[in-house]
Scaffold this active site. Structure first.
Site, mmCIF file in Angstrom:
data_model
loop_
_atom_site.group_PDB
_atom_site.id
_atom_site.type_symbol
_atom_site.label_atom_id
_atom_site.label_comp_id
_atom_site.label_asym_id
_atom_site.label_seq_id
_atom_site.Cartn_x
_atom_site.Cartn_y
_atom_site.Cartn_z
ATOM 1 N N CYS A 1 -2.036 -19.819 2.173
ATOM 2 C CA CYS A 1 -1.796 -18.379 2.043
ATOM 3 C C CYS A 1 -2.972 -17.513 2.462
ATOM 4 O O CYS A 1 -3.981 -18.002 2.948
ATOM 5 C CB CYS A 1 -1.326 -18.062 0.638
ATOM 6 S SG CYS A 1 0.371 -18.654 0.329
ATOM 7 N N ASP A 2 -2.831 -16.223 2.182
ATOM 8 C CA ASP A 2 -3.549 -15.145 2.851
ATOM 9 C C ASP A 2 -5.069 -15.316 2.979
ATOM 10 O O ASP A 2 -5.609 -15.273 4.075
ATOM 11 C CB ASP A 2 -3.279 -13.825 2.123
ATOM 12 C CG ASP A 2 -1.823 -13.418 2.182
ATOM 13 O OD1 ASP A 2 -0.972 -14.304 2.084
ATOM 14 O OD2 ASP A 2 -1.542 -12.226 2.317
ATOM 15 N N GLU B 1 -4.762 -4.104 -0.505
ATOM 16 C CA GLU B 1 -3.712 -3.874 0.481
ATOM 17 C C GLU B 1 -2.727 -2.841 -0.064
ATOM 18 O O GLU B 1 -2.474 -2.787 -1.273
ATOM 19 C CB GLU B 1 -3.000 -5.170 0.844
ATOM 20 C CG GLU B 1 -2.139 -5.768 -0.250
ATOM 21 C CD GLU B 1 -1.409 -7.021 0.195
ATOM 22 O OE1 GLU B 1 -1.892 -7.693 1.123
ATOM 23 O OE2 GLU B 1 -0.362 -7.329 -0.394
ATOM 24 N N SER C 1 -0.675 -5.370 4.016
ATOM 25 C CA SER C 1 -0.086 -6.703 4.006
ATOM 26 C C SER C 1 0.536 -6.970 5.371
ATOM 27 O O SER C 1 0.908 -6.043 6.095
ATOM 28 C CB SER C 1 0.985 -6.783 2.926
ATOM 29 O OG SER C 1 1.825 -7.892 3.127
#
Length: 563
Positions: A128-129, A451, A477
């Site tokens: 993930c991010d 974000e 995002s």
């Protein structure tokens, strides 16, 4: 440097060999390892599994497959954990200050564990991010043989007969606020939108960074997009475990792979797929760890010559699994290669070149991956803007901007934090033509550069996506769509022009021209600057994690790295 000179002894001999290492060996024996195991290379398996992130909930079987592959190929696998934050769970509250900070912590904790235990190589299991870029930063910093294995994308959900994902759900919240959807229908939608394990099914930061990791050459081919639930994902993990031993034997290191040309390839793929704007934070930070300065001008140069070929959710109608079925990143790279837009000779963790990896990988679904002769847009999906509002730069995901919003001007609606803006949007206070400004959310101002997913989604959900722009010194995002300009630099906390904007000021946006301007006379701005003071809410407890981060973090245009 000749191969035989750079190989040297096993790093792990620091803890496994010699009379004065009896205690070290004994501690290893206490965990069930044998003397024979300690004579083999010791290979870390860095596992970001936890029970808080859908993209990581399924990583345990992948870790086991990696360890099996390492053992089959003559290594001794040693697993340790890594933190992972779910941006979706952190968004919309103070917790969103933590994900960017976690990127640096992930790189640091891997450095700590690898150095403390003198391990020889590592396989990084991520999804993930901030986890994927943080792990790549560690790979570049440590420069020991490394392969990245990702957990793969989530499959689309199904609601009322149509394929849906996370981004459809957040837009539905706005429809409830407008009275177009009942809360009961929203509750049913919640159950269907995210059906299981994997990184969210759209072109979010998670999938974008996994795709760019493959473009960099740090995963095996198709490593980014094999769906999370497919057996092929487990098979790839086992193969990666075997392959790390080949990289160890040949001493092919991350800095051999993550070269300036490899970063050019990653940016080209980023532009072709219309990736998340967060790549403008993460790629410079990763490059910094290998001694490469990667400025926004490089993104602009590559965007100008690279066609936009893929349009996934939220801007499009396709999902990450559609891109996999269409040929994945190898097919995208091959299409760019046919037009001379990537460096084909770059090395990869497969030990083959990019050209060898992508040979014969044709586009399987031309409606998902367009040809360069028939692009979605002639230029890349991310644009770098400058102007009187952002003298040092700003970023927009141009691929997700409606045509009528590519050039826009309107009155500023100014908010000093996300929560106030969100309340105004849902409260019906924002009108068509407005330019919403959210400030003091930058790397230092937030701090942590929250974000702005909820405000952007609220704008779409309230039916304003084709008439309202949003500008922030925070970030977005990958799920964001619309005329959303982020990373405005200098940020408000440093007294940048965005700090001086007042309600009703006219802001002019011209994305094709690369401009974002504040239409206020210079002498008036000077008068405002003379009386400008930081808001009281930006104060932090001295010595806290957030305060330490604020002191050390650089600008968004530099990748928000720590200095």
């Amino acid at each position: 440097m000749p191969e035989e000179k750079r190989r040297g002894p096993r790093r792990s001999s620091l803890i496994t060999e010699g009379v004065d290492r009896a205690t070290h060996r004994s501690l290893m024996y206490a965990m069930g390892w044998s003397a024979e195991d300690l004579r083999k290379p010791l290979v870390a398996v860095v596992n970001s599994f936890n029970e808080l992130v859908p993209g990581h909930i399924h990583l345990q079987p992948l870790a086991q497959a990696i360890k099996l592959g390492i053992a089959e190929a003559g290594g001794t696998p040693l697993e340790f954990p890594c933190i992972a934050i779910c941006d979706g769970l952190a968004t919309g509250h103070p917790g969103m200050r933590m994900p960017m900070i976690s990127r640096e912590m992930i790189a640091d904790m891997i450095e700590v564990m690898i150095t403390a235990h003198a391990l020889d190589a590592m396989v990084l299991l991520t999804n993930c991010d901030k986890i994927t870029p943080g792990m790549l930063m560690a790979a570049g910093r440590l420069n020991i043989p490394t392969i990245v294995v990702t957990g793969g994308p989530m499959e689309a959900g199904c609601y009322e007969g149509r394929a849906v994902c996370y981004t459809d759900l957040i837009e539905a919240e706005g429809r409830v606020a407008r009275g177009e959807m009942s809360e009961a229908a929203l509750a049913a939608f919640e159950l269907a939108a995210n059906p299981g394990a994997g990184s969210c099914a759209m072109m979010g930061t998670a999938n974008t960074m996994n795709m760019l990791t493959e473009a960099l050459g740090m995963t095996l081919p198709d490593g980014a997009l094999i769906p999370a639930t497919h057996g092929a994902r487990v098979a790839l993990a086992r193969r990666a475990g075997r392959q790390i031993m080949e990289l160890y034997r040949q001493q092919i290191l991350p800095r051999d792979i993550m070269t300036r040309e490899a970063f050019d390839n990653a940016i080209a793929v980023d532009m072709a797929i219309g990736g998340s704007t967060n790549t403008c934070l993460h790629l410079p930070a990763i490059a910094h760890e290998v001694g490469i300065e990667l400025g926004m001008e490089r993104f602009a140069e590559i965007a100008a010559r690279t066609p936009h070929l893929v349009l996934l959710k939220p801007a499009g109608s396709y999902f990450a699994t559609d891109l996999y079925e269409a040929g994945g990143i190898p097919a995208v790279l091959n299409e760019l290669h046919r037009h001379g837009l990537v460096h084909p000779d770059c090395r990869t963790v497969s030990t083959k070149s990019v050209a060898e990896n992508i040979a014969g990988r044709e586009i399987g679904r031309p409606e998902v991956i367009h040809s360069a002769e028939n692009p979605i847009h002639p230029q890349g999906g991310i644009a770098i803007l400058h102007g009187t509002l952002a003298p040092d730069g700003a970023v927009v995901k141009s691929a997700a901007v409606a045509p009528e919003m590519m050039v826009h001007s309107g009155p500023a609606r100014v908010f000093d934090q996300e929560e106030a803006a969100l309340a105004a949007i849902f409260g019906g206070e924002i009108r068509p033509g407005d330019v919403v400004v959210i400030r003091y959310e930058g790397p230092k101002g937030g701090p942590g550069m929250r974000e702005q997913l909820l405000p952007t989604s609220a704008i779409i959900g309230m039916g304003l996506g084709r008439s309202v722009a949003l500008i922030t010194d925070g970030r977005f995002s990958g799920a964001t769509q619309g005329a959303c300009i982020g990373h405005v630099t200098p940020e408000a906390f440093l007294g940048g022009p965005i700090a001086l904007v007042e309600e009703g000021d006219i802001i002019r946006i011209n994305i094709p021209a690369g401009r974002v301007d504040l239409d206020v006379p210079a002498e008036l701005l000077a008068a405002r600057r003379a009386r400008w003071r930081l808001p009281a809410r930006t104060r932090l407890v001295k010595g806290s994690l957030l305060e330490r981060y604020r002191r050390m973090v650089s600008t968004a245009m530099e990748g928000a790295i720590l200095k």
